[in-house]
Design a protein around this motif. Structure first.
Motif, PDB file in Angstrom:
ATOM      1  N   ILE A 192       0.853  -1.194   0.000  1.00 52.75           N
ATOM      2  CA  ILE A 192       0.000   0.000   0.000  1.00 52.75           C
ATOM      3  C   ILE A 192       0.884   1.238   0.000  1.00 52.75           C
ATOM      4  CG2 ILE A 192      -1.738   1.319   1.272  1.00 52.75           C
ATOM      5  CD1 ILE A 192      -2.751  -1.335   2.415  1.00 52.75           C
ATOM      6  N   VAL A 193       0.740   2.050  -1.039  1.00 50.77           N
ATOM      7  CA  VAL A 193       1.568   3.238  -1.229  1.00 50.77           C
ATOM      8  C   VAL A 193       0.900   4.479  -0.638  1.00 50.77           C
ATOM      9  CG1 VAL A 193       2.536   4.785  -2.985  1.00 50.77           C
ATOM     10  CG2 VAL A 193       2.693   2.308  -3.266  1.00 50.77           C
ATOM     11  N   GLN A 194      -0.390   4.608  -0.880  1.00 54.30           N
ATOM     12  CA  GLN A 194      -1.109   5.818  -0.462  1.00 54.30           C
ATOM     13  C   GLN A 194      -2.592   5.518  -0.413  1.00 54.30           C
ATOM     14  OE1 GLN A 194       0.260   9.495  -2.378  1.00 54.30           O
ATOM     15  NE2 GLN A 194      -1.848  10.111  -2.650  1.00 54.30           N
ATOM     16  N   GLN A 224     -22.586  12.445   2.503  1.00 54.82           N
ATOM     17  CA  GLN A 224     -23.932  12.178   3.009  1.00 54.82           C
ATOM     18  C   GLN A 224     -24.537  10.919   2.404  1.00 54.82           C
ATOM     19  OE1 GLN A 224     -26.048  13.973   5.345  1.00 54.82           O
ATOM     20  NE2 GLN A 224     -23.987  14.585   5.921  1.00 54.82           N
ATOM     21  N   ARG A 225     -24.049  10.513   1.235  1.00 51.89           N
ATOM     22  CA  ARG A 225     -24.604   9.349   0.543  1.00 51.89           C
ATOM     23  C   ARG A 225     -23.706   8.121   0.635  1.00 51.89           C
ATOM     24  NH1 ARG A 225     -28.385  11.796  -3.129  1.00 51.89           N
ATOM     25  NH2 ARG A 225     -29.773  12.899  -1.715  1.00 51.89           N
ATOM     26  N   GLY A 226     -22.652   8.172   1.447  1.00 50.43           N
ATOM     27  CA  GLY A 226     -21.772   7.023   1.581  1.00 50.43           C
ATOM     28  C   GLY A 226     -20.310   7.428   1.499  1.00 50.43           C
ATOM     29  N   ALA A 227     -19.432   6.437   1.653  1.00 48.36           N
ATOM     30  CA  ALA A 227     -17.994   6.703   1.670  1.00 48.36           C
ATOM     31  C   ALA A 227     -17.393   6.554   0.277  1.00 48.36           C
ATOM     32  CB  ALA A 227     -17.302   5.774   2.646  1.00 48.36           C
ATOM     33  N   TYR A 228     -16.296   7.257   0.084  1.00 46.20           N
ATOM     34  CA  TYR A 228     -15.545   7.200  -1.163  1.00 46.20           C
ATOM     35  C   TYR A 228     -14.074   7.081  -0.780  1.00 46.20           C
ATOM     36  CZ  TYR A 228     -12.920   9.083  -5.143  1.00 46.20           C
ATOM     37  OH  TYR A 228     -12.016   9.274  -6.155  1.00 46.20           O
ATOM     38  N   GLY A 229     -13.383   6.095  -1.338  1.00 46.03           N
ATOM     39  CA  GLY A 229     -11.988   5.918  -0.975  1.00 46.03           C
ATOM     40  C   GLY A 229     -11.102   5.661  -2.178  1.00 46.03           C
ATOM     41  N   THR A 230      -9.861   6.099  -2.103  1.00 45.35           N
ATOM     42  CA  THR A 230      -8.872   5.786  -3.132  1.00 45.35           C
ATOM     43  C   THR A 230      -7.672   5.125  -2.453  1.00 45.35           C
ATOM     44  OG1 THR A 230      -7.862   7.977  -2.942  1.00 45.35           O
ATOM     45  CG2 THR A 230      -9.546   7.686  -4.646  1.00 45.35           C
ATOM     46  N   LEU A 231      -7.058   4.214  -3.162  1.00 44.50           N
ATOM     47  CA  LEU A 231      -5.918   3.485  -2.643  1.00 44.50           C
ATOM     48  C   LEU A 231      -4.950   3.268  -3.793  1.00 44.50           C
ATOM     49  CD1 LEU A 231      -5.311   2.217   0.181  1.00 44.50           C
ATOM     50  CD2 LEU A 231      -6.114   0.044  -0.764  1.00 44.50           C
ATOM     51  N   ILE A 232      -3.692   3.566  -3.577  1.00 45.25           N
ATOM     52  CA  ILE A 232      -2.674   3.309  -4.583  1.00 45.25           C
ATOM     53  C   ILE A 232      -1.817   2.155  -4.097  1.00 45.25           C
ATOM     54  CG2 ILE A 232      -0.684   4.223  -5.838  1.00 45.25           C
ATOM     55  CD1 ILE A 232      -1.944   6.969  -5.681  1.00 45.25           C
ATOM     56  N   LEU A 233      -1.710   1.123  -4.933  1.00 43.81           N
ATOM     57  CA  LEU A 233      -0.951  -0.075  -4.602  1.00 43.81           C
ATOM     58  C   LEU A 233       0.268  -0.208  -5.502  1.00 43.81           C
ATOM     59  CD1 LEU A 233      -3.805  -2.751  -4.385  1.00 43.81           C
ATOM     60  CD2 LEU A 233      -2.919  -1.322  -2.530  1.00 43.81           C
ATOM     61  N   GLN A 234       1.320  -0.803  -4.964  1.00 43.66           N
ATOM     62  CA  GLN A 234       2.441  -1.264  -5.765  1.00 43.66           C
ATOM     63  C   GLN A 234       2.269  -2.780  -5.909  1.00 43.66           C
ATOM     64  OE1 GLN A 234       6.185  -1.587  -3.751  1.00 43.66           O
ATOM     65  NE2 GLN A 234       7.382  -0.974  -5.563  1.00 43.66           N
ATOM     66  N   LEU A 235       2.101  -3.251  -7.143  1.00 43.79           N
ATOM     67  CA  LEU A 235       1.931  -4.671  -7.408  1.00 43.79           C
ATOM     68  C   LEU A 235       3.202  -5.206  -8.064  1.00 43.79           C
ATOM     69  CD1 LEU A 235      -1.708  -4.826  -8.839  1.00 43.79           C
ATOM     70  CD2 LEU A 235      -0.964  -5.068  -6.466  1.00 43.79           C
ATOM     71  N   LYS A 236       3.764  -6.269  -7.492  1.00 43.48           N
ATOM     72  CA  LYS A 236       4.962  -6.896  -8.043  1.00 43.48           C
ATOM     73  C   LYS A 236       4.652  -8.336  -8.423  1.00 43.48           C
ATOM     74  CE  LYS A 236       8.540  -4.277  -5.551  1.00 43.48           C
ATOM     75  NZ  LYS A 236       9.720  -4.425  -4.648  1.00 43.48           N
ATOM     76  N   GLY A 237       5.134  -8.713  -9.602  1.00 43.09           N
ATOM     77  CA  GLY A 237       4.925 -10.068 -10.091  1.00 43.09           C
ATOM     78  C   GLY A 237       5.191 -10.100 -11.576  1.00 43.09           C
ATOM     79  N   THR A 238       4.896 -11.224 -12.201  1.00 43.18           N
ATOM     80  CA  THR A 238       5.031 -11.287 -13.660  1.00 43.18           C
ATOM     81  C   THR A 238       3.917 -10.477 -14.296  1.00 43.18           C
ATOM     82  OG1 THR A 238       3.612 -13.237 -13.878  1.00 43.18           O
ATOM     83  CG2 THR A 238       5.974 -13.624 -13.426  1.00 43.18           C
ATOM     84  N   ARG A 239       4.069 -10.187 -15.593  1.00 46.21           N
ATOM     85  CA  ARG A 239       3.034  -9.424 -16.297  1.00 46.21           C
ATOM     86  C   ARG A 239       1.687 -10.146 -16.210  1.00 46.21           C
ATOM     87  NH1 ARG A 239       4.356  -5.095 -15.675  1.00 46.21           N
ATOM     88  NH2 ARG A 239       2.192  -4.787 -16.202  1.00 46.21           N
TER      89      ARG A 239
END
Length: 341
Positions: A294-296, A303-318
């Motif tokens: 998890i990077v950020q 009023q109508r619910g939550a909103y979230g953003t998440l930036i991930l670093q994913l490592k692996g094969t393509r």
């Protein structure tokens, strides 16, 4: 409740015509908290003055509760204005009057008898949380207390609509939140329709049901606050949303993250509503052989619910990374690859 049809307001500046509001169509429902956001010069202050009849449109119509405000004047207009109250950025209190005398002022003008006036004032003092301060003068109050007086005064004549003109921009963040909580409480208790203008997305996020984004006198984006947060379309809206999500997808931001995390793919996830409470990352790690960092991240509540953003670093094969992103898409998580390895 409130209907604006092709409303335009043009001023003669001496150097030519200035179109402050340009062909605006808006429909605001009864009991709604509706936000109008824009930077200085966007036309939002002119628009709110058109709503209470302080300005007449050059063309178009403004209708409130089946009454066309743009078609009435004189006594009829004054009566209509009593149902549309306003609170201001700098409070506009009468400094020689106490809290209760400030609140009573519109009732005096309306000719309400003193005994009824006094009872109504004390109801409002309690409603806005100023019990014990009713005999204080404005100079003895904090900024938040002054705005509470302004709100109580605006409610004195039982309005159907409350207009808020940058009502919290002169307050510190903690006091701003307290005033916004009060407005939400009033909206729920009284079923009052609230229209507020601001240049702060935090205000929109915290209390509004829907928002109109203004630029150059026009409404350039309109929608449910949660939807606008999830997928802002216009560049100006993206700038406003970035004020509170802090994950602006600028080239500079992406470059900075790439320097900090030089390997793997940087992927942004967008969570909406109930998704913010689901163990999506746990499921991702259990079902996909990728390394997840998890990077950020940020979660905003509307009023109508939550909103979230998440930036991930994913490592692996393509292939592994592609499968992980496909998994997220299948979970109805909006994904965007910000940078590839």
């Amino acid at each position: 409740m409130i209907e604006l049809k092709q409303v335009t307001k043009t001023y003669d500046t001496g150097k030519g015509a200035l179109k402050a509001v340009d062909g605006v169509d808006l429909s605001i429902s009864s009991g709604e908290i509706f936000g109008i956001i824009g930077y200085s010069g966007a036309g939002k202050s002119t628009l709110i003055r058109l709503l209470n009849g302080l300005e007449k449109p050059t063309s178009g119509t403004v209708q409130i509760n089946d009454q066309v405000i743009t078609a009435i004047k004189g006594v009829e207009l004054r009566k209509a204005r009593q149902k549309v109250s306003m609170i201001f950025q700098h409070f506009n209190l009468l400094w020689s009057r106490t809290v209760k005398e400030n609140i009573a002022f519109p009732l005096e003008i309306a000719g309400v008898p003193k005994n009824k006036r006094d009872a109504r004032v004390m109801e409002l003092v309690e409603l806005v949380g100023l019990t014990g301060r009713e005999n204080a003068y404005p100079s003895q109050l904090s900024g938040g207390q002054k705005q509470r007086v302004g709100i109580a005064r605006a409610l004195a004549n039982d309005p159907e609509v409350l207009l808020c003109d940058e009502a919290t921009s002169a307050l510190d963040p903690e006091t701003t939140d307290a005033i916004l909580d009060l407005l939400v409480d009033i909206n729920k208790r009284l079923g009052l329709t609230i229209v507020l203008i601001t240049h702060e997305m935090h205000v929109i996020r915290k209390i509004c049901h829907r928002v109109a984004v203004m630029e150059g006198g026009r409404v350039v984006e309109l929608g449910d606050v949660l939807s606008v947060f999830q997928a802002p379309k216009e560049a100006i809206t993206k700038r406003f949303v970035a004020q509170v999500t802090e994950t602006e997808d600028s080239n500079e931001t992406i470059k900075h993250l790439r320097e900090l995390y030089p390997t793997g793919d940087l992927v942004k996830l967008v969570f909406v509503g109930d998704q913010t409470e689901q163990p999506i990352l746990t499921k991702l790690i259990r079902t996909n052989p990728v390394e997840v960092n998890i990077v950020q991240g940020n979660i905003s509540h509307t009023q109508r619910g939550a909103y979230g953003t998440l930036i991930l670093q994913l490592k692996g094969t393509r292939e592994e990374i592609a499968n992980a992103i496909a998994f997220l898409n299948n979970e109805n998580i909006q994904t965007e690859v910000m940078a590839n390895d």
